[in-house]
Design an enzyme around this catalytic site. Structure first.
Site, PDB file in Angstrom:
ATOM      1  N   ARG A  32     -20.782  25.969  26.588  1.00  0.00           N
ATOM      2  CA  ARG A  32     -21.616  27.129  26.408  1.00  0.00           C
ATOM      3  C   ARG A  32     -21.040  28.300  25.925  1.00  0.00           C
ATOM      4  O   ARG A  32     -21.798  28.835  25.257  1.00  0.00           O
ATOM      5  CB  ARG A  32     -22.008  27.285  28.090  1.00  0.00           C
ATOM      6  CG  ARG A  32     -22.898  26.509  28.396  1.00  0.00           C
ATOM      7  CD  ARG A  32     -23.382  27.004  29.990  1.00  0.00           C
ATOM      8  NE  ARG A  32     -24.410  26.491  30.536  1.00  0.00           N
ATOM      9  CZ  ARG A  32     -24.870  26.256  31.672  1.00  0.00           C
ATOM     10  NH1 ARG A  32     -24.145  26.859  32.743  1.00  0.00           N
ATOM     11  NH2 ARG A  32     -26.151  25.840  32.198  1.00  0.00           N
ATOM     12  N   LYS A  84     -30.910  14.493  43.625  1.00  0.00           N
ATOM     13  CA  LYS A  84     -31.746  14.410  44.387  1.00  0.00           C
ATOM     14  C   LYS A  84     -33.393  14.482  43.567  1.00  0.00           C
ATOM     15  O   LYS A  84     -33.509  14.845  42.653  1.00  0.00           O
ATOM     16  CB  LYS A  84     -31.905  15.702  45.132  1.00  0.00           C
ATOM     17  CG  LYS A  84     -30.913  16.052  45.970  1.00  0.00           C
ATOM     18  CD  LYS A  84     -30.771  17.627  46.502  1.00  0.00           C
ATOM     19  CE  LYS A  84     -30.149  17.486  47.788  1.00  0.00           C
ATOM     20  NZ  LYS A  84     -30.051  18.978  48.034  1.00  0.00           N
ATOM     21  N   GLY A 139     -26.498  21.187  31.640  1.00  0.00           N
ATOM     22  CA  GLY A 139     -25.487  21.002  32.774  1.00  0.00           C
ATOM     23  C   GLY A 139     -24.624  19.774  32.813  1.00  0.00           C
ATOM     24  O   GLY A 139     -23.983  19.565  31.880  1.00  0.00           O
ATOM     25  N   GLY A 193     -31.434  23.490  34.688  1.00  0.00           N
ATOM     26  CA  GLY A 193     -32.607  23.959  35.357  1.00  0.00           C
ATOM     27  C   GLY A 193     -33.600  24.431  34.393  1.00  0.00           C
ATOM     28  O   GLY A 193     -34.777  24.325  34.544  1.00  0.00           O
TER      29      GLY A 193
HETATM   30  C1  3PG Z   1     -26.983  26.857  35.260  1.00  0.00           C
HETATM   31  O1  3PG Z   1     -25.509  26.514  35.263  1.00  0.00           O
HETATM   32  O2  3PG Z   1     -27.415  26.094  35.754  1.00  0.00           O
HETATM   33  C2  3PG Z   1     -27.004  28.251  34.693  1.00  0.00           C
HETATM   34  O3  3PG Z   1     -25.931  28.886  34.294  1.00  0.00           O
HETATM   35  C3  3PG Z   1     -27.769  29.096  35.793  1.00  0.00           C
HETATM   36  O4  3PG Z   1     -26.999  29.297  37.009  1.00  0.00           O
HETATM   37  P1  3PG Z   1     -27.554  29.415  38.327  1.00  0.00           P
HETATM   38  O5  3PG Z   1     -28.113  28.109  38.683  1.00  0.00           O
HETATM   39  O6  3PG Z   1     -26.570  29.491  39.266  1.00  0.00           O
HETATM   40  O7  3PG Z   1     -28.800  30.541  38.089  1.00  0.00           O
HETATM   41 MG    MG Z   2     -28.178  25.027  37.692  1.00  0.00          MG
END
Ligand code: 3PG
Ligand code: MG
Length: 397
Positions: free
Chosen positions: A39, A204, A354, A378
Site C-alpha cells: 500500500r 465469512k 487486503g 472492502g
Molecule cells: C482496509 O484495510 O480495509 C482499509 O485500510 C480500511 O480499513 P478499515 O476496514 O479499518 O476501515
Molecule cells: Mg477492511
C-alpha cells in the site's frame, strides 16, 4: 471527477497539498515491522509527481483501528521511515494529526518536501457518526492544506472525516491510484469480456453475501473456497466437522445455489486438520467426507484442478479472499494453486484487496502477471456491489 493531472496543470509549486493515503499496512505483532509495504508503494506515483512539481506534500492516513485516542502500537512512525526509503528523501513525521506538532511540521516544509501526520484515528472526529464532530475534525485537517488529493482507495467506502468531509472543504482531485482503481473496477461492472469468472474466499459468507447477490446475475462462474465454503457445503447436505460454519447462513447459501443452478462451484475435496495449527495432523478428504473431529483449512488438489480448469477458460477474472489458511505452509496450496491458475489464464485479472493481495506477495508470486492488484478489500467489494462510496461521491461533487 478531476484528477491529479488537472491539479498539476494548474501548478502546485509552493502549495500545501493534503494527500489522504491508505497506509494501513500489516505490522508484525512481535517486532512491529511492516510485513507488506504494497500500500505504501501504491501511492508513490502520486506522491512523487507532487514532489517533482514542488508541492509541500502533507500525507495523512489511518493505521489499524485505534479507538479515537493515541495508541503507540498503531503509530504511523514506522511507515514514515519506509515511505522515506521508497521516495528516496526523508519524510517529516508529525507526532499528532492536527495539533501543534502537525501545524509546525507543515509550516516548516520546503517546496518538494513530504510530511506524514500521525494516525487519523487517534482522533475521535475521524470516524464519528456525528456530522458536527466529524466536521470539526475535518476543519482542523483541511487547515493543513490548500488543496486535497484522495489517493486512499482502500478507505473510499468509509464515511470518515478525511475521506468524506475534507473534500467538501478544499479543492479536490483523485490521485493516480484512486483513478486507476476506479477505471479497472468499472471494467468489471460495465461489460466484462466473457466468460467472467469470480473466485471468492475468506472466512465469512455474511461478509460476502452482498457481493455474491450483486455478482450472481452477471458472472458466468462463481468459485467458492476459504472458510466460507463450509457453510455452502453444509447447505449441500454435507457434514463439515468442526470447520468454520455460519449456521444462520445455511438457508441463504442453499437459496443462492438454487437461484443460479450450475454457476456456483464448490470444493470437491478439502484439507482437514485436527487443529488450527502449523503442526496439526491433516489429510485431504472428499468434501462430503470431513471427519467429525476435523476442520477444513484449505481446498484440496482436485478442487484446485477444477477451479484452474474454469479459470483457464475465463476472459475476465476477479478474485477476493484466500482459499485456505495460506499463512501456514501446510494450508497454502489452495491459494497458491488458484493464484497460479489466474496468472496463467489469458484473461484480464483483478485481485481484490487486503488479504488476497498480501497472499500474492507472501507466496512470492509475480505481481505483474495479474492485470491489477487492488489496494482495497472492502472498498473493491462495495464498488462491485454497486454501492455509493462516500470517498468517490465526495470527489465527484
Ligand atoms: C482496509 O484495510 O480495509 C482499509 O485500510 C480500511 O480499513 P478499515 O476496514 O479499518 O476501515
Ligand atoms: Mg477492511
Amino acid at each position: 471527477m478531476r484528477n491529479l493531472d488537472d491539479l498539476l496543470a494548474e501548478g502546485v509549486s509552493g502549495r500545501r497539498v493534503l494527500v489522504r493515503a491508505d497506509l494501513n499496512v500489516p505490522l508484525d505483532k512481535q517486532t512491529g515491522e511492516i510485513t507488506d509495504d504494497g500500500r505504501i508503494r501504491a501511492v508513490l506515483p502520486t506522491l512523487s509527481a507532487l514532489v517533482q512539481a514542488g508541492a509541500k506534500v502533507v500525507v495523512c492516513s489511518h493505521l489499524g483501528r485505534p479507538k479515537g485516542a493515541p495508541d503507540p502500537q498503531f503509530s504511523l512512525r514506522p511507515v514514515a521511515g519506509r515511505l522515506g526509503e521508497l521516495l528516496g528523501a526523508p519524510v517529516h513525521f508529525a507526532e499528532d494529526t492536527v495539533g501543534d506538532s502537525a501545524r509546525s511540521t507543515v509550516a516548516e516544509l520546503a517546496d518538494g518536501q513530504v510530511a506524514l501526520l500521525e494516525n487519523l484515528r487517534f482522533n475521535k472526529g475521524e470516524t464519528s457518526k456525528d456530522d458536527t464532530e466529524r466536521g470539526a475534525f475535518a476543519d482542523q485537517l483541511a487547515a493543513l492544506g490548500d488543496v486535497y488529493v484522495d489517493d486512499a482507495f482502500g478507505a473510499v467506502h468509509r464515511k470518515h472525516a478525511s475521506v468524506h468531509d475534507v473534500p467538501a472543504r478544499l479543492p479536490h482531485v483523485a490521485g493516480r491510484l484512486v483513478l486507476r482503481e476506479v477505471e479497472v473496477l468499472s471494467r468489471l461492472t460495465g461489460d466484462p469480456e466473457r466468460p467472467y469468472v469470480v473466485v471468492l474466499g475468506g472466512s465469512k459468507v455474511s461478509d460476502k453475501l452482498a457481493v455474491i447477490e450483486a455478482l450472481l446475475p452477471t458472472v458466468d462462474r462463481l468459485l467458492i473456497g476459504g472458510g466460507m465454503c463450509f457453510t455452502f457445503l453444509k447447505a449441500q447436505g454435507h457434514e463439515v466437522g468442526t470447520s468454520l460454519l455460519e449456521a444462520e447462513m445455511v438457508d441463504t447459501c442453499r437459496n443462492l445455489m438454487e437461484r443460479a443452478p450450475g454457476k456456483i462451484m464448490l470444493p470437491v475435496d478439502v484439507v482437514a486438520a485436527d487443529a488450527f495449527a502449523p503442526d496439526a495432523a491433516h489429510d485431504t478428504v472428499p468434501a462430503d467426507g470431513i471427519p467429525s473431529h476435523r476442520l477444513g483449512l484449505d481446498i484440496g488438489p482436485e478442487t484446485v484442478a477444477g477451479f484452474a480448469a474454469a479459470l483457464s477458460q475465463a476472459k475476465t477474472i476477479f478474485w477476493n479472499g484466500p482459499m485456505g489458511v495460506f499463512e501456514i505452509a501446510a494450508f497454502a496450496n489452495g491459494t497458491r494453486g488458484v493464484a497460479e491458475a489466474i496468472t496463467k489464464a489469458d484473461a484480464f485479472s483483478v485481485v481484490g484487496g487486503g488479504d488476497s493481495a498480501a497472499a500474492v506477495r507472501a507466496l512470492g508470486l509475480d505481481e505483474s502477471s495479474f492485470g491489477h492488484i487492488s489496494t482495497g478489500g472492502g472498498a473493491s467489494l462495495e464498488y462491485l456491489e454497486g454501492k455509493t462510496l462516500p470517498g468517490i461521491a465526495a470527489l465527484e461533487n
